[in-house]
Scaffold this active site. Structure first.
Site, PDB file in Angstrom:
ATOM      1  N   LYS A   1       0.819  -1.220   0.000  1.00 30.58           N
ATOM      2  CA  LYS A   1       0.000   0.000   0.000  1.00 30.58           C
ATOM      3  C   LYS A   1       0.849   1.266   0.000  1.00 30.58           C
ATOM      4  O   LYS A   1       0.472   2.250  -0.629  1.00 30.58           O
ATOM      5  CB  LYS A   1      -1.029  -0.002   1.122  1.00 30.58           C
ATOM      6  CG  LYS A   1      -0.489  -0.074   2.522  1.00 30.58           C
ATOM      7  CD  LYS A   1      -1.647  -0.120   3.510  1.00 30.58           C
ATOM      8  CE  LYS A   1      -1.256  -0.729   4.831  1.00 30.58           C
ATOM      9  NZ  LYS A   1      -0.160  -0.158   5.565  1.00 30.58           N
TER      10      LYS A   1
ATOM     11  N   ARG B   1       0.500  -7.199  14.261  1.00 38.64           N
ATOM     12  CA  ARG B   1      -0.091  -6.173  13.400  1.00 38.64           C
ATOM     13  C   ARG B   1      -1.167  -6.777  12.501  1.00 38.64           C
ATOM     14  O   ARG B   1      -2.183  -6.155  12.232  1.00 38.64           O
ATOM     15  CB  ARG B   1       0.988  -5.487  12.566  1.00 38.64           C
ATOM     16  CG  ARG B   1       1.723  -4.409  13.360  1.00 38.64           C
ATOM     17  CD  ARG B   1       3.145  -4.278  12.936  1.00 38.64           C
ATOM     18  NE  ARG B   1       3.278  -3.555  11.688  1.00 38.64           N
ATOM     19  CZ  ARG B   1       4.306  -3.707  10.865  1.00 38.64           C
ATOM     20  NH1 ARG B   1       5.261  -4.565  11.145  1.00 38.64           N
ATOM     21  NH2 ARG B   1       4.372  -3.006   9.772  1.00 38.64           N
TER      22      ARG B   1
HETATM   23  P1  AMP Z   1       2.803   1.332   9.001  1.00 39.24           P
HETATM   24  O1  AMP Z   1       4.069   1.832   8.407  1.00 39.24           O
HETATM   25  O2  AMP Z   1       1.577   1.863   8.337  1.00 39.24           O
HETATM   26  O3  AMP Z   1       2.782  -0.166   9.146  1.00 39.24           O
HETATM   27  O4  AMP Z   1       2.759   1.922  10.501  1.00 39.24           O
HETATM   28  C1  AMP Z   1       3.758   1.635  11.448  1.00 39.24           C
HETATM   29  C2  AMP Z   1       3.230   1.852  12.851  1.00 39.24           C
HETATM   30  O5  AMP Z   1       2.851   3.229  13.022  1.00 39.24           O
HETATM   31  C3  AMP Z   1       1.973   1.062  13.213  1.00 39.24           C
HETATM   32  O6  AMP Z   1       2.261  -0.254  13.608  1.00 39.24           O
HETATM   33  C4  AMP Z   1       1.423   1.917  14.335  1.00 39.24           C
HETATM   34  O7  AMP Z   1       2.140   1.727  15.535  1.00 39.24           O
HETATM   35  C5  AMP Z   1       1.692   3.330  13.838  1.00 39.24           C
HETATM   36  N1  AMP Z   1       0.563   3.843  13.017  1.00 39.24           N
HETATM   37  C6  AMP Z   1       0.582   4.118  11.680  1.00 39.24           C
HETATM   38  N2  AMP Z   1      -0.600   4.573  11.255  1.00 39.24           N
HETATM   39  C7  AMP Z   1      -1.411   4.585  12.346  1.00 39.24           C
HETATM   40  C8  AMP Z   1      -2.775   4.950  12.559  1.00 39.24           C
HETATM   41  N3  AMP Z   1      -3.560   5.386  11.564  1.00 39.24           N
HETATM   42  N4  AMP Z   1      -3.268   4.833  13.818  1.00 39.24           N
HETATM   43  C9  AMP Z   1      -2.497   4.411  14.834  1.00 39.24           C
HETATM   44  N5  AMP Z   1      -1.228   4.027  14.714  1.00 39.24           N
HETATM   45  C10 AMP Z   1      -0.664   4.124  13.470  1.00 39.24           C
END
Ligand code: AMP
Length: 207
Positions: free
Chosen positions: A13, A164
């Site tokens: 994504k 996750r």
């Molecule tokens: P990602 O790179 O999208 O996998 O995000 C990495 C980490 O950032 C996640 O595992 C969460 O700890 C935090 N995070 C990212 N987006 C969100 C969101 N919309 N709400 C809460 N935590 C977020």
């Protein structure tokens, strides 16, 4: 045009959101990226966010919404935005208070997601993203752009990835139903190569 790209971790994504944003000439807003930056800060918030991220948990909704809304007030987001990694649960979706035009859901099995995520590598120096399976660097474990060493994100270990994915099922799937009811959800097969998925999304946008 406001677009949301959703999908389990490892569905590509982030890659798709960046490519689509470039194509549409609007910015991409990635909450994962924003929180990774915040987690480097030697502040109370920075330390808290780092701990949450390393455990594979979600940052609190109030903090997340406040951060997103602060960014959205910047002039560059007024023409439109491609959200990536947000909204992550129903509360965030319901409280965004911004009209979303289209939502693309990149579907991917958990088995494939786990395989891809534990193969993800990032450049220590310039932050470029690689994947030892889908987008491998030319020289093993070194950055194609600057030659620096690659590292594995602390939340890309098997344990954190499984947590996750569990959170994704529990919290993010209701968001899909929320957008489905509004008739703006499009499901896209995320197991195909990156350019094919981008073409598919672009075609659906111009329909
Ligand atoms: P990602 O790179 O999208 O996998 O995000 C990495 C980490 O950032 C996640 O595992 C969460 O700890 C935090 N995070 C990212 N987006 C969100 C969101 N919309 N709400 C809460 N935590 C977020």
């Amino acid at each position: 045009m406001n677009i949301v790209i959703m999908g389990p971790q490892g569905s590509g994504k982030s890659t798709q959101a960046q490519l689509l944003a470039r194509r549409l000439k609007i910015p991409c807003l990635s909450t994962g990226e924003i929180f990774r930056e915040i987690s480097k800060e030697e502040t109370a918030l920075g330390k808290r966010v780092k701990e949450i991220m390393n455990g594979g948990q979600l940052v609190g909704d109030k903090t997340t919404l406040a951060v997103v809304k602060k960014f959205l007030r910047e002039p560059k987001y007024q023409k439109g935005v491609v959200f990536e990694g947000f909204p992550r649960n129903l509360f965030q979706a319901e409280n965004l208070n911004l009209k979303i035009d289209k939502v693309f859901y990149l579907s991917l099995s958990h088995k494939e997601a786990l395989k891809r995520l534990t193969a993800r590598r990032i450049c220590k120096k310039c932050g470029a993203n690689f994947n030892l399976i889908t987008t491998p660097p030319k020289v093993r474990e070194n950055c194609d752009l600057c030659g620096s060493e690659l590292y594995q994100r602390e939340d890309d270990t098997k344990e954190a990835v499984l947590e996750r994915l569990r959170l994704f099922d529990k919290q993010t799937k209701p968001v899909l139903d929320f957008y489905k009811k509004q008739g703006i959800l499009q499901e896209v097969d995320g197991e195909r190569p990156i350019p094919i998925i981008l073409k598919d999304i672009s075609q659906r946008l111009s329909q």
